[in-house]
Structures are given as C-alpha cells and as structure tokens.
Design an enzyme around this catalytic site. Structure first.
Site, PDB file in Angstrom:
ATOM      1  CE  LYS A  68      -0.509 178.914  46.886  1.00  0.00           C
ATOM      2  NZ  LYS A  68      -1.175 178.097  47.885  1.00  0.00           N
TER       3      LYS A  68
ATOM      4  CD  GLN B 223      -1.459 175.217  49.940  1.00  0.00           C
ATOM      5  OE1 GLN B 223      -0.993 176.307  49.641  1.00  0.00           O
ATOM      6  NE2 GLN B 223      -2.411 174.641  49.244  1.00  0.00           N
TER       7      GLN B 223
ATOM      8  CG  ASP C  35      -5.392 182.027  51.170  1.00  0.00           C
ATOM      9  OD1 ASP C  35      -5.431 181.879  49.939  1.00  0.00           O
ATOM     10  OD2 ASP C  35      -4.776 181.261  51.944  1.00  0.00           O
TER      11      ASP C  35
END
Ligand code: GUN
Length: 284
Positions: free
Chosen positions: A53, A97, A120
């Site tokens: 990322k 995460q 997300d």
C-alpha cells in the site's frame, strides 16, 4: 480457450490515470491525497499488504503514513490514534489492517473512523450507502472485480451472476454491486447444497471462499466469465486461487489468473478511494 483478464495491466493503467489526476489536484487545489495505514502486531501477510500500500502511494504520488503498532496495543490507544488521524488535514483516507489481534474489537475501531475517510468502505454508514446505491467509496475488492469486468468489455446486465462466499469484505458487497449493474444475482455459500448445480447457472461467476481449487471444470457453464478472488497457498507454497484453473479455463470465455487477476486491483481501488476522498475533502 478463455481470454485471460490481466489485472496487472488494468491496475497499471488505472494507476497511471490516477497519477495524472493526482498531479491535477495538486496543481489546481494544492491538495496531495494522503493515506494512513495502521497495522497492529506482526502478521507476515498483513505486513506485505501494508508495504504494498505504501509503495502504491509512492508510485501514484500520494502522501502516506504507516503506523506499525505492537501486538499489545490497547483499544483506547488505537482509538486515540484513529481520532488524531480523523482530525489530521493531511490525511484523507484511514485504513486499519485486518485482522486485528483477538483482544481488540474490530467493529468498534471501524466505527471510530470518520466515514469520509473510510477508504475501505467498512463503516456501517458506508455499507448502508452501498446498499441504497448512493455511495462515495466502494469496497476495494468487489469494486476491483467490477472494474476488471468493465475494462474487459463484459456486461453484467441481464446475466445470471453467482457469487460464492458471503463475507462482509467481498461476497455481500460484491452481490450488491452486481445487482446495481443489473445482474440477476445469487449468493451461494458453505451451507448451499449441491453448489455445482448453482454455479452451473452462472454467466458470471465470482468466487471468494478461500479454499484452493474448489471450483472445478464440471461446476461451470460453457462460455461463462469466471472471476477468482481466492488467494491461497498450495502444498508447495505457491499462490493459487479458489478456481481449479486447469479444468475451468478450457470451458469458459473469460477468466482471471491467480496471481495477476483480482489481487493487484484491491490496492488500486484503495488508491482510487483515497483520491476520491481527497477530491471531496471539505465537502459534505
Ligand atoms: N485484510 C484483508 N483484506 C483487507 C482489506 O481489504 N482491508 C483491510 N483493512 N484489511 C484487510
């Protein structure tokens, strides 16, 4: 023989397009998109994702911050960091995460993220927006699948679409996006009796269960479009999908390989959401 859907190439094309958009945003509005990624503990797979990322941000020209927190981080500490990032004007997207260590309450953390920075699209507010078709952010993996279909010239409208898997991250939102694209959608899962009878009805089959090679050639319709979201390691440690490529590929019209299909798209769509968040920054 099937046409391979090249996620690596499509992802590279999208990243080049975003780099251009990013330069424009900087030149016209003085805004550099910023992404903060938080990882708690030392799960090796998660560490690889987080590194990728960061690399994607550098490649496109985004600003990024990575927070690597020890496994014993408390709920309060993690929520405190999310609060700081919610208030930080350099940060437009926040990603925690998953999975988090067992002592942490993931749902409570996700609820803490400002929905406007929830790149997300895991916050219930954003999940609700997806449900009613009025959204800013799309969940990264399902959105990546839709982009692969679109850029391969596959229309979903009026087709029978079967999603195998019902996770909150992939299966459920995937079904919603296929429905919005006018597909006739069925969700199958581990309690579905005679899975093959269901998957054989699919013109478009999306598989996201996490079991290596579970979809075999006898379970797909001739000429179907097959999208494999699976990322498994086989006995030799090689990356493989949920679809048995060798027996399925000769029967179908399009198929995604693993690796190089859906995988590269997930981070690319995260970048897309971060850019969107930066473009909308300060607006409702
Ligand atoms: N872990 C595995 N996939 C994902 C994802 O898409 N987002 C986050 N935050 N964690 C993940």
């Amino acid at each position: 023989m099937a046409q391979l859907i090249n996620g690596k190439q499509i992802s590279a094309d999208m990243r080049a397009e975003m780099a251009e958009e990013c330069r424009k945003l900087q030149a016209e509005k003085g805004i550099t998109p910023g992404l903060a990624v938080i990882i708690v503990g030392e799960d090796p797979a998660s560490q690889v994702y987080v590194r990728n990322k960061k690399k994607a941000c550098e490649e496109i020209g985004f600003y990024s911050e990575t927070y690597e927190l020890p496994a014993e981080t408390s709920q309060k500490q993690l929520e405190g960091l999310v609060d700081e990032l919610n208030a930080n004007p350099k940060i437009h997207g926040i990603l925690v995460q998953l999975p988090l260590p067992a002592h942490l309450d993931s749902n409570a953390i996700l609820l803490h993220i400002d929905p406007k920075k929830d790149v997300d699209a895991f916050h219930p507010t954003n999940v609700g927006h997806i449900m009613i078709g009025d959204y800013t952010f799309l969940p990264c993996t399902p959105a990546g699948v839709m982009e692969l279909l679109k850029r391969s010239g596959v229309s979903v409208s009026g087709k029978n679409c079967v999603v195998v898997g019902r996770s909150n991250i992939v299966g459920k939102p995937q079904a919603m996006l296929l429905l919005q694209a006018n597909g006739t959608v069925t969700i199958a899962h581990s309690k579905t009796p005679d899975l093959g009878a269901v998957t054989r009805t699919a013109d478009v089959l999306v598989v996201a269960v996490g079991r290596a090679g579970m979809i075999t050639g006898d379970m797909v319709k001739e000429g179907a479009v097959v999208i494999d979201v699976g990322m498994n390691r086989n006995a030799e440690g090689k990356l493989c999908g949920d679809v048995d490529f060798a027996s399925v590929e000769p029967k179908v019209s399009f198929i995604t390989p693993v690796p190089g299909g859906v995988g590269p798209m997930t981070i690319t769509m995260l970048m897309r959401n971060t850019l969107t968040a930066a473009e909308r920054y300060g607006k409702n």
